[in-house]
Motif scaffolding. Structure first.
Motif, PDB file in Angstrom:
ATOM      1  N   UNK A  85      84.557  93.369  51.817  1.00 46.89           N
ATOM      2  CA  UNK A  85      83.893  93.794  53.055  1.00 46.89           C
ATOM      3  C   UNK A  85      82.375  93.770  52.916  1.00 46.89           C
ATOM      4  N   UNK A  86      81.704  93.242  53.937  1.00 50.23           N
ATOM      5  CA  UNK A  86      80.253  93.121  53.914  1.00 50.23           C
ATOM      6  C   UNK A  86      79.780  91.732  53.532  1.00 50.23           C
ATOM      7  N   UNK A  87      80.618  90.977  52.821  1.00 47.50           N
ATOM      8  CA  UNK A  87      80.256  89.606  52.462  1.00 47.50           C
ATOM      9  C   UNK A  87      80.572  88.661  53.626  1.00 47.50           C
ATOM     10  N   UNK A  88      80.038  87.464  53.561  1.00 48.94           N
ATOM     11  CA  UNK A  88      80.279  86.464  54.597  1.00 48.94           C
ATOM     12  C   UNK A  88      81.177  85.356  54.067  1.00 48.94           C
ATOM     13  N   UNK A  89      82.062  84.865  54.932  1.00 48.92           N
ATOM     14  CA  UNK A  89      82.883  83.697  54.616  1.00 48.92           C
ATOM     15  C   UNK A  89      82.593  82.618  55.653  1.00 48.92           C
ATOM     16  N   UNK A  90      82.776  81.374  55.252  1.00 43.76           N
ATOM     17  CA  UNK A  90      82.580  80.259  56.158  1.00 43.76           C
ATOM     18  C   UNK A  90      83.893  79.982  56.877  1.00 43.76           C
ATOM     19  N   UNK A  91      83.851  79.944  58.204  1.00 45.99           N
ATOM     20  CA  UNK A  91      85.037  79.684  59.019  1.00 45.99           C
ATOM     21  C   UNK A  91      84.882  78.309  59.658  1.00 45.99           C
ATOM     22  N   UNK A  92      85.758  77.377  59.265  1.00 47.50           N
ATOM     23  CA  UNK A  92      85.774  76.041  59.856  1.00 47.50           C
ATOM     24  C   UNK A  92      86.956  75.965  60.825  1.00 47.50           C
TER      25      UNK A  92
END
Length: 271
Positions: A85-92
């Motif tokens: 939680x708090x981190x970013x993920x790349x959504x394709x």
């Protein structure tokens, strides 16, 4: 579920069908989630604000509200992506405009079937970029109108499939009753026979090894009851010591089996 993304007006149409007490929109969009070099193909489920028929729960199995911004990952999916939680993920996004965005992880949820992610419905639609669309609906229905409702749904070309949660759960329980409970009964019977055999053999061996000693005690004046207490008391003490050890070993074996059965499709909690 529908054959493809369609207008939210379909939800109002379904809500007006006979036997429908409540209709709730759902949205599923195929995506590829990436975090550094790790990636996973799954679907993001769109949950409307204030959802009634489908609630997402956290790792403590408490309902959580889907935030208006960010994505909620299942616990296993978060482990695969090494995301917190708090981190970013790349959504394709793999449909529509095929947009790619960085989305913050808002929370971690618990789920035992499949590996999905969750977003607020309108936020997911903004990410996908094809308007206020829905891909399915959850219906709370009157059991007395099931046949009429099923016929009405089958007459609609946009409806791809109909799933009854009640029947699905009943089928699952029936399968478990016929397979797991039968196997558990057989294993329990074998365990009982083995336990009885071990205790009986231990008693016979102990008696044969100490027959002269016990006979001498009888000659010295001990009663048969006192001799029995010495022999059986020792066995009872050993059994009482063995039971908690057996509990610990059984718990460890259960934990090992749970880990062995874990997969991306199904997960089992240790109870």
């Amino acid at each position: 579920s529908f054959t493809g993304p369609t207008s939210r007006a379909a939800i109002q149409e379904l809500a007006a069908l006979p036997g429908v007490r409540w209709a709730e929109p759902t949205r599923a969009a195929p995506v590829r989630l990436r975090n550094e070099h790790r990636e996973y193909d799954t679907a993001v489920q769109g949950i409307p604000t204030g959802a009634y028929l489908r609630q997402v729960v956290d790792t403590d199995l408490e309902p959580i509200a889907i935030p208006s911004h960010g994505i909620v990952l299942t616990e296993r999916l978060a482990q695969i992506l090494h995301a917190a939680p708090g981190e970013e993920v790349v959504v394709e996004v793999r449909e529509g405009a095929r947009r790619t965005r960085r989305v913050p992880v808002a929370a971690i949820t618990q789920q035992y079937v499949g590996l999905a992610a969750y977003m607020e419905l309108s936020e997911l639609n903004r990410l996908v970029g094809n308007g206020a669309a829905v891909s399915g609906a959850l219906l709370l229905t009157d059991a007395n109108a099931e046949e009429r409702l099923t016929r009405a749904l089958r007459d609609r070309p946009q409806v791809a499939s109909i799933v009854s949660q009640e029947r699905m759960i009943a089928s699952f329980r029936d399968t478990m009753d016929r397979s797991m409970l039968t196997m558990t009964l057989i294993l329990t019977l074998f365990a009982g026979v083995i336990a009885f055999g071990v205790v009986y053999n231990a008693a016979r061996i102990s008696l044969s090894e100490r027959d002269r000693e016990l006979a001498s005690l009888r000659v010295l004046g001990l009663t048969r009851r006192e001799i029995s207490f010495i022999l059986l008391g020792e066995l009872a003490l050993l059994t009482l010591i063995a039971i908690p050890i057996g509990f610990v070993l059984g718990s460890l074996a259960s934990a090992g089996l749970v880990q062995a059965y874990q997969s991306d499709m199904y997960r089992f909690p240790l109870v």
